[in-house]
Design a protein around this motif. Structure first.
Motif, PDB file in Angstrom:
ATOM      1  N   SER A   1       0.822  -1.218   0.000  1.00 22.27           N
ATOM      2  CA  SER A   1       0.000   0.000   0.000  1.00 22.27           C
ATOM      3  C   SER A   1       0.850   1.260   0.000  1.00 22.27           C
ATOM      4  O   SER A   1       0.448   2.281  -0.572  1.00 22.27           O
ATOM      5  CB  SER A   1      -0.936  -0.011   1.208  1.00 22.27           C
ATOM      6  OG  SER A   1      -1.822  -1.110   1.125  1.00 22.27           O
ATOM      7  N   GLN A   2       2.021   1.221   0.630  1.00 25.56           N
ATOM      8  CA  GLN A   2       2.936   2.368   0.572  1.00 25.56           C
ATOM      9  C   GLN A   2       3.377   2.618  -0.860  1.00 25.56           C
ATOM     10  O   GLN A   2       3.378   3.755  -1.335  1.00 25.56           O
ATOM     11  CB  GLN A   2       4.160   2.120   1.458  1.00 25.56           C
ATOM     12  CG  GLN A   2       3.888   2.215   2.931  1.00 25.56           C
ATOM     13  CD  GLN A   2       5.081   1.785   3.771  1.00 25.56           C
ATOM     14  OE1 GLN A   2       5.941   1.010   3.341  1.00 25.56           O
ATOM     15  NE2 GLN A   2       5.125   2.285   5.003  1.00 25.56           N
ATOM     16  N   ILE A   3       3.759   1.569  -1.541  1.00 24.74           N
ATOM     17  CA  ILE A   3       4.217   1.700  -2.924  1.00 24.74           C
ATOM     18  C   ILE A   3       3.108   2.251  -3.814  1.00 24.74           C
ATOM     19  O   ILE A   3       3.339   3.110  -4.659  1.00 24.74           O
ATOM     20  CB  ILE A   3       4.734   0.346  -3.455  1.00 24.74           C
ATOM     21  CG1 ILE A   3       6.043  -0.009  -2.732  1.00 24.74           C
ATOM     22  CG2 ILE A   3       4.924   0.370  -4.974  1.00 24.74           C
ATOM     23  CD1 ILE A   3       6.480  -1.448  -2.919  1.00 24.74           C
TER      24      ILE A   3
ATOM     25  N   GLY B   1       0.560   4.033  -2.796  1.00 31.66           N
ATOM     26  CA  GLY B   1       0.046   5.304  -2.304  1.00 31.66           C
ATOM     27  C   GLY B   1      -1.410   5.249  -1.882  1.00 31.66           C
ATOM     28  O   GLY B   1      -2.154   6.205  -2.082  1.00 31.66           O
ATOM     29  N   CYS B   2      -1.824   4.154  -1.279  1.00 27.75           N
ATOM     30  CA  CYS B   2      -3.217   3.987  -0.875  1.00 27.75           C
ATOM     31  C   CYS B   2      -3.379   4.331   0.609  1.00 27.75           C
ATOM     32  O   CYS B   2      -3.140   3.501   1.487  1.00 27.75           O
ATOM     33  CB  CYS B   2      -3.694   2.565  -1.139  1.00 27.75           C
ATOM     34  SG  CYS B   2      -5.446   2.336  -0.744  1.00 27.75           S
ATOM     35  N   ALA B   3      -3.807   5.545   0.879  1.00 28.58           N
ATOM     36  CA  ALA B   3      -3.959   6.017   2.259  1.00 28.58           C
ATOM     37  C   ALA B   3      -4.990   5.192   3.027  1.00 28.58           C
ATOM     38  O   ALA B   3      -4.789   4.889   4.215  1.00 28.58           O
ATOM     39  CB  ALA B   3      -4.351   7.494   2.265  1.00 28.58           C
ATOM     40  N   PHE B   4      -6.078   4.840   2.386  1.00 28.62           N
ATOM     41  CA  PHE B   4      -7.133   4.083   3.062  1.00 28.62           C
ATOM     42  C   PHE B   4      -6.591   2.751   3.589  1.00 28.62           C
ATOM     43  O   PHE B   4      -6.779   2.416   4.764  1.00 28.62           O
ATOM     44  CB  PHE B   4      -8.304   3.849   2.095  1.00 28.62           C
ATOM     45  CG  PHE B   4      -9.471   3.147   2.723  1.00 28.62           C
ATOM     46  CD1 PHE B   4     -10.433   3.874   3.409  1.00 28.62           C
ATOM     47  CD2 PHE B   4      -9.607   1.776   2.628  1.00 28.62           C
ATOM     48  CE1 PHE B   4     -11.520   3.228   3.994  1.00 28.62           C
ATOM     49  CE2 PHE B   4     -10.680   1.127   3.205  1.00 28.62           C
ATOM     50  CZ  PHE B   4     -11.646   1.847   3.897  1.00 28.62           C
ATOM     51  N   CYS B   5      -5.914   2.001   2.736  1.00 27.91           N
ATOM     52  CA  CYS B   5      -5.381   0.696   3.135  1.00 27.91           C
ATOM     53  C   CYS B   5      -4.205   0.844   4.103  1.00 27.91           C
ATOM     54  O   CYS B   5      -4.040   0.019   5.010  1.00 27.91           O
ATOM     55  CB  CYS B   5      -4.966  -0.105   1.901  1.00 27.91           C
ATOM     56  SG  CYS B   5      -6.383  -0.583   0.858  1.00 27.91           S
ATOM     57  N   LEU B   6      -3.417   1.890   3.930  1.00 25.85           N
ATOM     58  CA  LEU B   6      -2.316   2.134   4.867  1.00 25.85           C
ATOM     59  C   LEU B   6      -2.837   2.337   6.279  1.00 25.85           C
ATOM     60  O   LEU B   6      -2.313   1.756   7.238  1.00 25.85           O
ATOM     61  CB  LEU B   6      -1.500   3.352   4.436  1.00 25.85           C
ATOM     62  CG  LEU B   6      -0.484   3.100   3.347  1.00 25.85           C
ATOM     63  CD1 LEU B   6       0.052   4.418   2.800  1.00 25.85           C
ATOM     64  CD2 LEU B   6       0.647   2.235   3.882  1.00 25.85           C
ATOM     65  N   ARG B   7      -3.838   3.171   6.420  1.00 29.66           N
ATOM     66  CA  ARG B   7      -4.389   3.418   7.752  1.00 29.66           C
ATOM     67  C   ARG B   7      -4.954   2.128   8.341  1.00 29.66           C
ATOM     68  O   ARG B   7      -4.678   1.782   9.488  1.00 29.66           O
ATOM     69  CB  ARG B   7      -5.465   4.495   7.703  1.00 29.66           C
ATOM     70  CG  ARG B   7      -6.036   4.780   9.114  1.00 29.66           C
ATOM     71  CD  ARG B   7      -7.125   5.792   9.111  1.00 29.66           C
ATOM     72  NE  ARG B   7      -8.270   5.299   8.355  1.00 29.66           N
ATOM     73  CZ  ARG B   7      -9.418   5.934   8.267  1.00 29.66           C
ATOM     74  NH1 ARG B   7      -9.575   7.100   8.851  1.00 29.66           N
ATOM     75  NH2 ARG B   7     -10.404   5.445   7.567  1.00 29.66           N
ATOM     76  N   MET B   8      -5.719   1.401   7.561  1.00 32.64           N
ATOM     77  CA  MET B   8      -6.348   0.177   8.051  1.00 32.64           C
ATOM     78  C   MET B   8      -5.306  -0.848   8.504  1.00 32.64           C
ATOM     79  O   MET B   8      -5.387  -1.381   9.612  1.00 32.64           O
ATOM     80  CB  MET B   8      -7.229  -0.440   6.958  1.00 32.64           C
ATOM     81  CG  MET B   8      -7.876  -1.745   7.386  1.00 32.64           C
ATOM     82  SD  MET B   8      -8.705  -2.646   6.058  1.00 32.64           S
ATOM     83  CE  MET B   8      -9.428  -1.381   5.081  1.00 32.64           C
ATOM     84  N   HIS B   9      -4.334  -1.117   7.664  1.00 34.87           N
ATOM     85  CA  HIS B   9      -3.394  -2.197   7.972  1.00 34.87           C
ATOM     86  C   HIS B   9      -2.325  -1.776   8.979  1.00 34.87           C
ATOM     87  O   HIS B   9      -1.811  -2.621   9.710  1.00 34.87           O
ATOM     88  CB  HIS B   9      -2.811  -2.774   6.684  1.00 34.87           C
ATOM     89  CG  HIS B   9      -3.877  -3.455   5.894  1.00 34.87           C
ATOM     90  ND1 HIS B   9      -4.487  -4.612   6.322  1.00 34.87           N
ATOM     91  CD2 HIS B   9      -4.504  -3.105   4.740  1.00 34.87           C
ATOM     92  CE1 HIS B   9      -5.418  -4.957   5.464  1.00 34.87           C
ATOM     93  NE2 HIS B   9      -5.450  -4.055   4.498  1.00 34.87           N
ATOM     94  N   THR B  10      -2.041  -0.495   9.063  1.00 33.91           N
ATOM     95  CA  THR B  10      -1.148  -0.028  10.129  1.00 33.91           C
ATOM     96  C   THR B  10      -1.841  -0.211  11.475  1.00 33.91           C
ATOM     97  O   THR B  10      -1.229  -0.700  12.433  1.00 33.91           O
ATOM     98  CB  THR B  10      -0.745   1.442   9.907  1.00 33.91           C
ATOM     99  OG1 THR B  10      -0.022   1.520   8.676  1.00 33.91           O
ATOM    100  CG2 THR B  10       0.127   1.949  11.036  1.00 33.91           C
ATOM    101  N   ARG B  11      -3.101   0.139  11.545  1.00 40.25           N
ATOM    102  CA  ARG B  11      -3.866  -0.074  12.781  1.00 40.25           C
ATOM    103  C   ARG B  11      -3.934  -1.558  13.130  1.00 40.25           C
ATOM    104  O   ARG B  11      -3.774  -1.946  14.293  1.00 40.25           O
ATOM    105  CB  ARG B  11      -5.271   0.504  12.648  1.00 40.25           C
ATOM    106  CG  ARG B  11      -5.310   2.012  12.675  1.00 40.25           C
ATOM    107  CD  ARG B  11      -6.705   2.532  12.463  1.00 40.25           C
ATOM    108  NE  ARG B  11      -6.767   3.981  12.592  1.00 40.25           N
ATOM    109  CZ  ARG B  11      -7.864   4.694  12.425  1.00 40.25           C
ATOM    110  NH1 ARG B  11      -9.007   4.105  12.112  1.00 40.25           N
ATOM    111  NH2 ARG B  11      -7.827   6.006  12.566  1.00 40.25           N
TER     112      ARG B  11
END
Length: 153
Positions: free
Chosen positions: A49-51, A53-63
């Protein structure tokens, strides 16, 4: 960001979205059966998701990673994982393969990237990482195209 209203692809075609979730669940079961740590599964999703650039998935999976016990230090340096000693050889192999899959348009998955992963991962683990990254790429594309919102909550 654009002001144009976007179709929410997940809501517009819920059967397809549910099928993607089912495929994701199957891939996670395969990853667990292959012996991949649940934290590594989240790291693969986050790095993909970082690569993309998906903010939605980044937030979800970081949490999700934090809830499962991932450290903030490892999450902070994930984009530069190769420059740290935070990650095991198995994690490094999985992350390298996931990055290559996410960047397939840059020249496909090279023999060097694949060999590096295959040197430390079993065949089942290589396959599991391939599926995890492939599915995460699909989720990223749905969320980005539909402009899934990320707001302070």
């Amino acid at each position: 960001m654009t002001e144009q209203q976007r179709v929410n692809a997940g809501k517009q075609h819920p059967a397809s979205y549910k099928a993607l979730f089912a495929l994701s669940a199957t891939a996670e079961e395969s990853a667990a059966a292959a012996g991949l740590d649940p934290l590594l599964v989240e790291l693969v999703k986050i790095r993909t998701s970082q690569i993309n650039g998906c903010a939605f998935c980044l937030r979800m999976h970081t949490r999700d990673a934090l809830k499962k016990g991932e450290s903030t230090d490892r999450l902070a340096v994930l984009p530069a994982w190769a420059e740290t000693d935070y990650f095991s050889e198995i994690e490094r192999g999985a992350l390298r393969l996931a990055e290559a899959i996410a960047r397939v348009s840059d020249g496909h998955v090279s023999d060097a990237d694949y060999a590096a992963a295959a040197a430390v991962l079993s065949e089942d683990q290589v396959s599991a990482v391939t599926w995890l990254s492939t599915i995460m790429n699909a989720f990223n594309r749905v969320a980005i195209t539909s402009r899934y919102t990320v707001a302070d909550d």
